[in-house]
Design an enzyme around this catalytic site. Structure first.
Site, PDB file in Angstrom:
ATOM      1  N   SER A   1       0.829  -1.204   0.000  1.00 21.91           N
ATOM      2  CA  SER A   1       0.000   0.000   0.000  1.00 21.91           C
ATOM      3  C   SER A   1       0.867   1.259   0.000  1.00 21.91           C
ATOM      4  O   SER A   1       0.533   2.251  -0.656  1.00 21.91           O
ATOM      5  CB  SER A   1      -0.955   0.002   1.196  1.00 21.91           C
ATOM      6  OG  SER A   1      -0.250   0.130   2.421  1.00 21.91           O
TER       7      SER A   1
ATOM      8  N   MET B   1       9.630  -7.718   4.392  1.00 21.29           N
ATOM      9  CA  MET B   1       9.714  -8.479   5.639  1.00 21.29           C
ATOM     10  C   MET B   1      10.953  -9.366   5.680  1.00 21.29           C
ATOM     11  O   MET B   1      10.889 -10.577   5.879  1.00 21.29           O
ATOM     12  CB  MET B   1       8.443  -9.315   5.822  1.00 21.29           C
ATOM     13  CG  MET B   1       7.157  -8.513   5.767  1.00 21.29           C
ATOM     14  SD  MET B   1       7.129  -7.148   6.959  1.00 21.29           S
ATOM     15  CE  MET B   1       7.020  -8.054   8.487  1.00 21.29           C
TER      16      MET B   1
ATOM     17  N   ASP C   1      15.650  -0.157  13.191  1.00 19.70           N
ATOM     18  CA  ASP C   1      14.841   1.035  13.473  1.00 19.70           C
ATOM     19  C   ASP C   1      15.635   2.125  14.195  1.00 19.70           C
ATOM     20  O   ASP C   1      15.086   2.872  15.009  1.00 19.70           O
ATOM     21  CB  ASP C   1      13.597   0.658  14.307  1.00 19.70           C
ATOM     22  CG  ASP C   1      12.692  -0.327  13.596  1.00 19.70           C
ATOM     23  OD1 ASP C   1      12.664  -0.307  12.345  1.00 19.70           O
ATOM     24  OD2 ASP C   1      12.029  -1.121  14.276  1.00 19.70           O
TER      25      ASP C   1
ATOM     26  N   GLU D   1       1.083   7.404   6.802  1.00 23.57           N
ATOM     27  CA  GLU D   1       2.213   6.795   6.100  1.00 23.57           C
ATOM     28  C   GLU D   1       2.141   7.099   4.611  1.00 23.57           C
ATOM     29  O   GLU D   1       3.157   7.419   3.977  1.00 23.57           O
ATOM     30  CB  GLU D   1       2.212   5.285   6.315  1.00 23.57           C
ATOM     31  CG  GLU D   1       2.568   4.830   7.713  1.00 23.57           C
ATOM     32  CD  GLU D   1       2.583   3.321   7.822  1.00 23.57           C
ATOM     33  OE1 GLU D   1       2.965   2.646   6.847  1.00 23.57           O
ATOM     34  OE2 GLU D   1       2.200   2.799   8.897  1.00 23.57           O
TER      35      GLU D   1
ATOM     36  N   HIS E   1       8.390   3.230   9.363  1.00 26.22           N
ATOM     37  CA  HIS E   1       8.094   2.458  10.569  1.00 26.22           C
ATOM     38  C   HIS E   1       6.828   3.014  11.213  1.00 26.22           C
ATOM     39  O   HIS E   1       6.681   4.236  11.350  1.00 26.22           O
ATOM     40  CB  HIS E   1       9.271   2.561  11.554  1.00 26.22           C
ATOM     41  CG  HIS E   1       9.056   1.796  12.812  1.00 26.22           C
ATOM     42  ND1 HIS E   1       9.109   0.413  12.857  1.00 26.22           N
ATOM     43  CD2 HIS E   1       8.795   2.208  14.081  1.00 26.22           C
ATOM     44  CE1 HIS E   1       8.890   0.016  14.097  1.00 26.22           C
ATOM     45  NE2 HIS E   1       8.687   1.079  14.865  1.00 26.22           N
TER      46      HIS E   1
END
Length: 217
Positions: A16, A93, A148, A177, A112
């Site tokens: 997305s 992922m 992160d 996002e 994130h």
């Protein structure tokens, strides 16, 4: 206008955020073009969407390789073949090795679903609610070997409501996002920001805002 930088988006699923980046890059004045979408899962739905949008796609199936670095070396060949300048991780992922990250130092972005440095890792929305924070959101940052922890390019915030569940909070963060990632890519691709230590400088004075705080409605 100078040459538009060639961007590859790495995905593992539906993509997305990939859709948002593709749409933003259609603008004639956007400083980057989406030149390639790559997935480690050949069945990823995002590959078909990218192909339908006229973008080159590739699948590098991690399951056929003996280890992470072997997979990444094949991925690197694909990226070099397409003359990629910048990478955007969008629901990719896979944990990346220091070797691969080193090839793309200050040229690889990730988004994130939390306001880093808070809530690194997984299950960010559940953890935000459990901790009782009043503001949550998302962060676009450069990728470094530590998870992160890379320099922050831009952040967007949402208010946390008393009625929120992890699902409703996640949905509002995802909306941000889709706005934030294209803005951050524009900043980086245009050369409007620079990295000094673990700080990204220049974002606050750039045309696109570095921080977006929507009303709670």
């Amino acid at each position: 206008m100078s040459r538009r930088l060639r961007v590859a988006i790495l995905i593992s699923g539906r993509g997305s955020n990939m859709d948002a980046l593709i749409e933003a890059a259609r603008a004639p004045d956007f400083p980057a073009e989406i030149a390639l979408v790559v997935s480690n899962r050949p069945e990823a739905a995002g590959l078909a969407k990218a192909k339908a949008a006229g973008i080159a796609v590739a699948a590098v199936d991690h399951k056929i390789y003996a280890g992470r670095e072997e997979f990444e070396r094949s991925l690197q060949i694909v990226l070099e073949t397409h003359a990629i300048d910048l990478l955007c991780l969008a629901g990719f992922m896979r944990l990346l090795t220091p070797w691969f990250i080193g090839q793309w130092r200050e040229r690889m972005l990730n988004i994130h679903p939390a306001l880093l440095p808070a809530f690194r890792g997984l299950h960010t929305h559940e953890r935000a609610l459990a901790e009782g924070v009043k503001i949550h959101g998302c962060t676009v940052h450069f990728v470094v070997p530590e998870m992160d922890e890379g320099p922050i390019v831009a952040q967007a915030a949402v208010d946390v409501r008393d009625s929120d569940t992890p699902q409703t909070l996640a949905a509002r963060v995802l909306e941000q996002e889709h706005l934030l990632y294209p803005r951050a890519l524009r900043l980086v691709a245009s050369g409007a920001v620079s990295v000094v230590g673990n700080r990204v400088l220049g974002a606050a004075s750039a045309p696109e805002p570095a921080l977006v705080v929507p009303s709670s409605g």
